[in-house]
Design a protein around this motif. Structure first.
Motif, PDB file in Angstrom:
ATOM      1  N   GLY A 104      13.872 -43.019  82.264  1.00 24.58           N
ATOM      2  CA  GLY A 104      14.986 -42.200  81.807  1.00 24.58           C
ATOM      3  C   GLY A 104      15.169 -42.287  80.300  1.00 24.58           C
ATOM      4  N   CYS A 105      15.063 -43.494  79.750  1.00 24.80           N
ATOM      5  CA  CYS A 105      15.175 -43.670  78.303  1.00 24.80           C
ATOM      6  C   CYS A 105      14.031 -42.966  77.576  1.00 24.80           C
ATOM      7  N   SER A 106      12.843 -43.002  78.152  1.00 24.16           N
ATOM      8  CA  SER A 106      11.692 -42.342  77.528  1.00 24.16           C
ATOM      9  C   SER A 106      11.876 -40.834  77.482  1.00 24.16           C
ATOM     10  N   VAL A 107      12.341 -40.265  78.595  1.00 22.43           N
ATOM     11  CA  VAL A 107      12.596 -38.821  78.625  1.00 22.43           C
ATOM     12  C   VAL A 107      13.677 -38.449  77.615  1.00 22.43           C
ATOM     13  N   LEU A 108      14.724 -39.265  77.534  1.00 25.97           N
ATOM     14  CA  LEU A 108      15.806 -38.999  76.598  1.00 25.97           C
ATOM     15  C   LEU A 108      15.313 -39.086  75.153  1.00 25.97           C
ATOM     16  N   ALA A 109      14.484 -40.086  74.853  1.00 29.49           N
ATOM     17  CA  ALA A 109      13.965 -40.246  73.503  1.00 29.49           C
ATOM     18  C   ALA A 109      13.085 -39.065  73.102  1.00 29.49           C
ATOM     19  N   VAL A 110      12.211 -38.630  74.004  1.00 28.32           N
ATOM     20  CA  VAL A 110      11.332 -37.491  73.699  1.00 28.32           C
ATOM     21  C   VAL A 110      12.151 -36.218  73.505  1.00 28.32           C
ATOM     22  N   SER A 111      13.206 -36.049  74.300  1.00 22.76           N
ATOM     23  CA  SER A 111      14.036 -34.841  74.162  1.00 22.76           C
ATOM     24  C   SER A 111      14.724 -34.775  72.804  1.00 22.76           C
ATOM     25  N   MET A 112      14.930 -35.922  72.161  1.00 22.06           N
ATOM     26  CA  MET A 112      15.577 -35.960  70.850  1.00 22.06           C
ATOM     27  C   MET A 112      14.574 -35.879  69.697  1.00 22.06           C
ATOM     28  N   LEU A 113      13.301 -35.713  70.027  1.00 23.54           N
ATOM     29  CA  LEU A 113      12.251 -35.580  69.004  1.00 23.54           C
ATOM     30  C   LEU A 113      11.574 -34.232  69.192  1.00 23.54           C
ATOM     31  N   PRO A 114      12.154 -33.152  68.644  1.00 22.49           N
ATOM     32  CA  PRO A 114      11.639 -31.802  68.890  1.00 22.49           C
ATOM     33  C   PRO A 114      10.169 -31.628  68.526  1.00 22.49           C
ATOM     34  N   GLN A 115       9.665 -32.410  67.560  1.00 21.99           N
ATOM     35  CA  GLN A 115       8.278 -32.241  67.135  1.00 21.99           C
ATOM     36  C   GLN A 115       7.284 -32.586  68.235  1.00 21.99           C
TER      37      GLN A 115
END
Length: 250
Positions: A35-46
């Protein structure tokens, strides 16, 4: 950075439980890290497949941070782990907050649904999207709302952590069904361009609506599976079932 810190704290607390001889599911730890990984990737648009500023990228972010990431975070039972880890005096504070009347209102599935769906409706069918593009701080507020509302909704529907005055599973399934319907209607309205005035190319809007429609269905199905997989009939129900079953062979 904050997401990585939260993941580290959870993993450390889980390790301490296991090191102290107290059982803690490795699947829950994996769920929280995912869940944290998905959240982190969602906050990195690049790192997302669409170019910056593309409405499809925004929709993918919404699905990841508002629906998919909360599923992993909530199913990891972070409140239970916290209560097992912190000193007793802090645990009593957390329990008092969870049992407060205000929290009972927030933990109602209807309230959680209104916050979840209402946030999306406000973003797409009011001027909020314009304002968010013009005000960077508002962008962060909207993202926070998506994550918080998604976690709250997931928790009251299917979370393994105890919730105050949680309705029965059939009642929560009804709320989930209403959420699926409202989510689908909203996606169809975006696809048709009804009641919206967004500075988005029509083809991008349609593709984003399709992403919202199918991505929302997938996450809602996962949530429904999480709900029914943890459903255990009450003792009275089980006893009545056994009596009826025996009566058939008398």
């Amino acid at each position: 950075m904050l997401v990585a810190l939260v993941a580290f704290l959870y993993a450390t607390a889980a390790w301490r439980q296991r090191a102290g001889g107290r059982a803690w599911s490795g699947w829950r730890t994996a769920s929280f890290i995912a869940g944290c990984s998905v959240l982190a990737v969602s906050m990195l648009p690049q790192y997302l497949p669409f170019p910056e500023g593309d409405f499809r990228q925004h929709m993918l972010q919404h699905i990841m941070m508002g629906m998919l990431a909360p599923l992993g975070l909530v199913m990891a039972a972070p409140v239970t782990l916290t209560l097992k880890t912190v000193p007793a005096r802090y645990g009593r504070i957390i329990t008092t907050v969870l049992q407060s009347r205000l929290f009972h209102l927030w933990a109602n599935p209807v309230t959680a649904l209104a916050l979840n769906i209402g946030g999306m409706a406000a973003l797409y069918f009011t001027s909020l999207y314009y304002e968010m593009m013009m005000q960077p701080w508002l962008h962060y507020v909207v993202h926070f709302h998506f994550v918080a509302a998604g976690c709250l909704y997931t928790w009251v529907i299917a979370g393994p952590d105890p919730a105050p005055r949680r309705p029965s599973v059939p009642a929560r399934l009804i709320v989930l069904g209403v959420a699926v319907l409202m989510h689908s209607v909203m996606a169809q309205m975006l696809y048709a361009g009804l009641f919206i005035d967004l500075p988005i190319p029509p083809d991008h809007l349609k593709h984003a609506a399709e992403l919202m429609y199918y991505g929302g269905d997938i996450t809602e199905m996962l949530l429904a599976f999480a709900l029914v997989s943890t459903w255990r009939p009450s003792a009275k129900t089980s006893q009545a079932y056994q009596l009826r079953r025996r009566a058939r062979f008398v």
